[in-house]
Scaffold this motif. Structure first.
Motif, PDB file in Angstrom:
ATOM      1  N   HIS A   1       0.866  -1.187   0.000  1.00 32.46           N
ATOM      2  CA  HIS A   1       0.000   0.000   0.000  1.00 32.46           C
ATOM      3  C   HIS A   1       0.897   1.229   0.000  1.00 32.46           C
ATOM      4  CE1 HIS A   1      -3.880   2.090   1.390  1.00 32.46           C
ATOM      5  NE2 HIS A   1      -2.950   3.060   1.367  1.00 32.46           N
ATOM      6  N   ILE A   2       0.984   1.871  -1.161  1.00 27.70           N
ATOM      7  CA  ILE A   2       1.857   3.032  -1.322  1.00 27.70           C
ATOM      8  C   ILE A   2       1.248   3.926  -2.392  1.00 27.70           C
ATOM      9  CG2 ILE A   2       3.325   2.025  -3.135  1.00 27.70           C
ATOM     10  CD1 ILE A   2       5.761   3.230  -1.669  1.00 27.70           C
ATOM     11  N   HIS A   3       1.654   5.192  -2.411  1.00 27.62           N
ATOM     12  CA  HIS A   3       1.177   6.146  -3.416  1.00 27.62           C
ATOM     13  C   HIS A   3       2.408   6.723  -4.116  1.00 27.62           C
ATOM     14  CE1 HIS A   3      -2.858   6.023  -1.572  1.00 27.62           C
ATOM     15  NE2 HIS A   3      -2.182   5.956  -0.424  1.00 27.62           N
ATOM     16  N   LEU A   4       2.750   6.166  -5.266  1.00 27.30           N
ATOM     17  CA  LEU A   4       4.047   6.473  -5.879  1.00 27.30           C
ATOM     18  C   LEU A   4       4.161   7.919  -6.325  1.00 27.30           C
ATOM     19  CD1 LEU A   4       4.615   3.222  -7.962  1.00 27.30           C
ATOM     20  CD2 LEU A   4       5.948   3.982  -5.981  1.00 27.30           C
ATOM     21  N   ARG A   5       3.162   8.430  -7.032  1.00 25.63           N
ATOM     22  CA  ARG A   5       3.264   9.812  -7.525  1.00 25.63           C
ATOM     23  C   ARG A   5       3.286  10.793  -6.360  1.00 25.63           C
ATOM     24  NH1 ARG A   5       5.108   9.281 -12.646  1.00 25.63           N
ATOM     25  NH2 ARG A   5       3.745   8.006 -13.944  1.00 25.63           N
ATOM     26  N   ALA A   6       2.461  10.556  -5.357  1.00 22.47           N
ATOM     27  CA  ALA A   6       2.467  11.447  -4.196  1.00 22.47           C
ATOM     28  C   ALA A   6       3.796  11.373  -3.463  1.00 22.47           C
ATOM     29  CB  ALA A   6       1.314  11.084  -3.257  1.00 22.47           C
ATOM     30  N   LEU A   7       4.386  10.173  -3.415  1.00 23.76           N
ATOM     31  CA  LEU A   7       5.689  10.038  -2.765  1.00 23.76           C
ATOM     32  C   LEU A   7       6.758  10.784  -3.553  1.00 23.76           C
ATOM     33  CD1 LEU A   7       7.436   8.808  -0.549  1.00 23.76           C
ATOM     34  CD2 LEU A   7       7.629   6.736  -1.941  1.00 23.76           C
ATOM     35  N   ALA A   8       6.688  10.697  -4.875  1.00 24.41           N
ATOM     36  CA  ALA A   8       7.644  11.436  -5.701  1.00 24.41           C
ATOM     37  C   ALA A   8       7.511  12.938  -5.462  1.00 24.41           C
ATOM     38  CB  ALA A   8       7.434  11.105  -7.175  1.00 24.41           C
ATOM     39  N   ALA A   9       6.269  13.414  -5.356  1.00 22.49           N
ATOM     40  CA  ALA A   9       6.063  14.837  -5.075  1.00 22.49           C
ATOM     41  C   ALA A   9       6.571  15.195  -3.685  1.00 22.49           C
ATOM     42  CB  ALA A   9       4.583  15.180  -5.206  1.00 22.49           C
ATOM     43  N   ALA A  10       6.392  14.283  -2.730  1.00 26.33           N
ATOM     44  CA  ALA A  10       6.838  14.545  -1.366  1.00 26.33           C
ATOM     45  C   ALA A  10       8.345  14.694  -1.285  1.00 26.33           C
ATOM     46  CB  ALA A  10       6.374  13.420  -0.436  1.00 26.33           C
ATOM     47  N   PHE A  11       9.075  13.939  -2.107  1.00 20.89           N
ATOM     48  CA  PHE A  11      10.528  14.046  -2.094  1.00 20.89           C
ATOM     49  C   PHE A  11      10.990  15.444  -2.479  1.00 20.89           C
ATOM     50  CE2 PHE A  11      12.407   9.486  -2.503  1.00 20.89           C
ATOM     51  CZ  PHE A  11      11.786   9.147  -1.313  1.00 20.89           C
ATOM     52  N   ALA A  12      10.159  16.143  -3.236  1.00 25.53           N
ATOM     53  CA  ALA A  12      10.523  17.489  -3.674  1.00 25.53           C
ATOM     54  C   ALA A  12       9.792  18.566  -2.877  1.00 25.53           C
ATOM     55  CB  ALA A  12      10.216  17.638  -5.163  1.00 25.53           C
ATOM     56  N   SER A  13       9.251  18.215  -1.725  1.00 22.99           N
ATOM     57  CA  SER A  13       8.447  19.139  -0.937  1.00 22.99           C
ATOM     58  C   SER A  13       9.129  19.470   0.391  1.00 22.99           C
ATOM     59  CB  SER A  13       7.061  18.541  -0.670  1.00 22.99           C
ATOM     60  OG  SER A  13       6.384  18.262  -1.877  1.00 22.99           O
TER      61      SER A  13
END
Length: 490
Positions: free
Chosen positions: A54-66
């Motif tokens: 259970h993961i949200h890949l696009r949101a995680l990618a955005a989080a890395f840049a937040s």
């Protein structure tokens, strides 16, 4: 590839030959073949690659840049102002500033209503700013962000005295349409996961449709995404089939206790997906949501693979129903480690023993799988294993000691197939897919201290996707120190 001298079980040393995408041979000593790459294991544990169910890949990618805007990095309003202003200086004029992980505890007794567009303007006024609450359900916008979005009168933004407050609840689709930006690249996220030994993920974003399934398959084909991926989504995926590199996943129903769907319509939607050969998955973080989901599944009938996501509050009477229906639970034990002190303060004392249960599910025969829910929790599966073992809150208190797992059980949470979470853990065996991770220590040492584990080598379908010796991967912080926190139980 020939991987020499690895441990498959405590005290069992063996050589492993990889041929193509599968494990070809296992023996105490294998002869080297010409042109074969050799990797010396040094007696360390070789495991099936970990699966995050259970993961949200696009949101995680955005989080890395937040910018992280909540505990443990940010604990008060002054610290929030400092991190936002520092991040703003580094951006080009007019570029959006995105914050994540905000918690109202940062404001002390003032609470969430103290934050509005005017308060945010005092921090950052010269560029659009949006900050996401740790629940994932609320965005906070400054005036420049509101101007950039140009909302019409029917926008789902909160108003006060006829003026937008800057608070946007449960309206990600509206925000996404207004922003119309390209989705973030998965390149860095995928390599960070490979560094942790993750070889497969289930993206559980509820609004995924055919375009998301195609995009994940394209990302796999291009090498942007290294992991095997299963894609949950809405009813539009009922008519889809697996794509090369991307499995069609379950129909994700994202329940909210305050706005539950019409019961008969929900039952009909479950049946429609079942008729398409597709199981259902329910987001359940409250007792009410769980009871509602179980009632709907009982009425619709259960298909093998139907599952409950989170099961954040699961009292015994509902666990019995889950077991009777034959459902799987996919949970996130690290939420106790990240938010446990808040739960002890905010969750009704009668419900605290039933928070993010583990042993209680296994004892009743419920299939149980582990996951991170990143970016709404730490993306590190090893931190989740540690939390499953010790159940310690940030302050060191133990919450739900009776729910703790053995180290071996905690590891098994992340070893089931993507299509069968809670099923039998995968093992390193001849003929099995060469989705593997080699640790830096024997298994017993790894299980004693999961958060200390480092991965030396990760393979997906027989291809090397990470080696510590050749690593060129950003070393994002591990555990709760570097990731947004969970949506918890409220």
């Amino acid at each position: 590839m020939l991987i020499r001298n690895v441990e498959l079980a405590p005290g069992e040393r063996i050589d492993v030959r990889i041929d193509g995408a599968r494990i070809a041979e296992l023996a105490p000593q294998l002869a080297w073949h010409a042109q074969e790459r050799v990797f010396e294991g040094g007696g360390a544990a070789l495991l099936p690659g970990l699966h995050d169910h259970h993961i949200h890949l696009r949101a995680l990618a955005a989080a890395f840049a937040s910018v992280h805007c909540g505990p443990p990095q940010v604990t008060d309003a002054a610290a929030l102002a400092a991190v936002l202003r520092a991040a703003s200086i580094r951006l080009a004029p007019g570029q959006w500033l995105r914050g994540i992980g905000f918690c109202e505890s940062v404001l002390g007794a003032a609470g969430i209503d103290a934050i509005d567009r005017d308060w945010l303007d005092e921090l950052v006024a010269d560029r659009p700013l949006r900050i996401q609450h740790r629940s994932g359900r609320l965005w906070l916008l400054n005036s420049a962000a509101l101007d950039a979005l140009a909302p019409t009168a029917d926008a789902p933004l909160e108003r006060r005295n006829g003026r937008w407050t800057g608070r946007l609840y449960d309206a990600d689709d509206w925000l996404r349409m207004r922003l119309r930006g390209a989705p973030p690249s998965l390149h860095a996220v995928s390599r960070w996961l490979a560094r942790r030994g993750v070889t497969g993920v289930t993206d559980t974003t509820h609004h995924n449709g055919p375009e998301a399934l195609h995009a994940f398959a394209a990302a796999r084909a291009s090498g942007e995404l290294l992991q095997q991926v299963r894609v949950m989504g809405d009813a539009r995926l009922d008519a889809q089939t697996d794509r090369p590199g991307a499995q069609r996943g379950e129909h994700k129903f994202h329940l909210h206790a305050h706005a539950l769907p019409e019961f008969d319509a929900l039952v009909a939607a479950i049946r429609a997906s079942h008729d398409a050969g597709r199981a259902a998955a329910f987001h359940c973080v409250t007792r009410t949501e769980l009871a509602f989901a179980l009632a709907a599944l009982r009425e619709a009938g259960v298909l093998p693979g139907d599952r409950i996501e989170h099961a954040s509050v699961a009292p015994p009477e509902l666990v019995e129903v889950i077991a009777a229906l034959g459902l799987t639970v996919v949970t996130q034990p690290h939420f106790i480690a990240e938010r446990g002190d808040d739960y002890r303060r905010d969750v009704d004392a009668a419900d605290q023993p039933w928070l993010y249960r583990l042993r209680g599910f296994l004892a009743t025969g419920v299939g149980l799988a582990g996951s991170t829910d990143a970016p709404f929790g730490s993306a590190d599966p090893w931190a989740a294993m540690q939390a499953a073992i010790d159940r310690r809150t940030p302050s060191g208190a133990v919450l739900g000691a009776a729910e703790a797992l053995t180290p071996a059980q905690a590891l098994d949470l992340f070893l089931a197939p993507l299509e069968a979470p809670g099923g039998a853990p995968r093992r390193v065996a001849v003929g099995e897919p060469a989705d593997l991770c080699l640790l830096d220590r024997p298994l017993a040492a790894a299980l004693r201290a999961p958060t200390q584990v480092e991965v030396r080598l990760t393979l997906v379908a027989g291809q090397v996707v990470y080696t510590r010796e050749d690593a060129d991967v950003p070393d994002y912080p591990r555990g709760s120190s570097g990731m947004p926190e969970s949506q918890g139980c409220a």
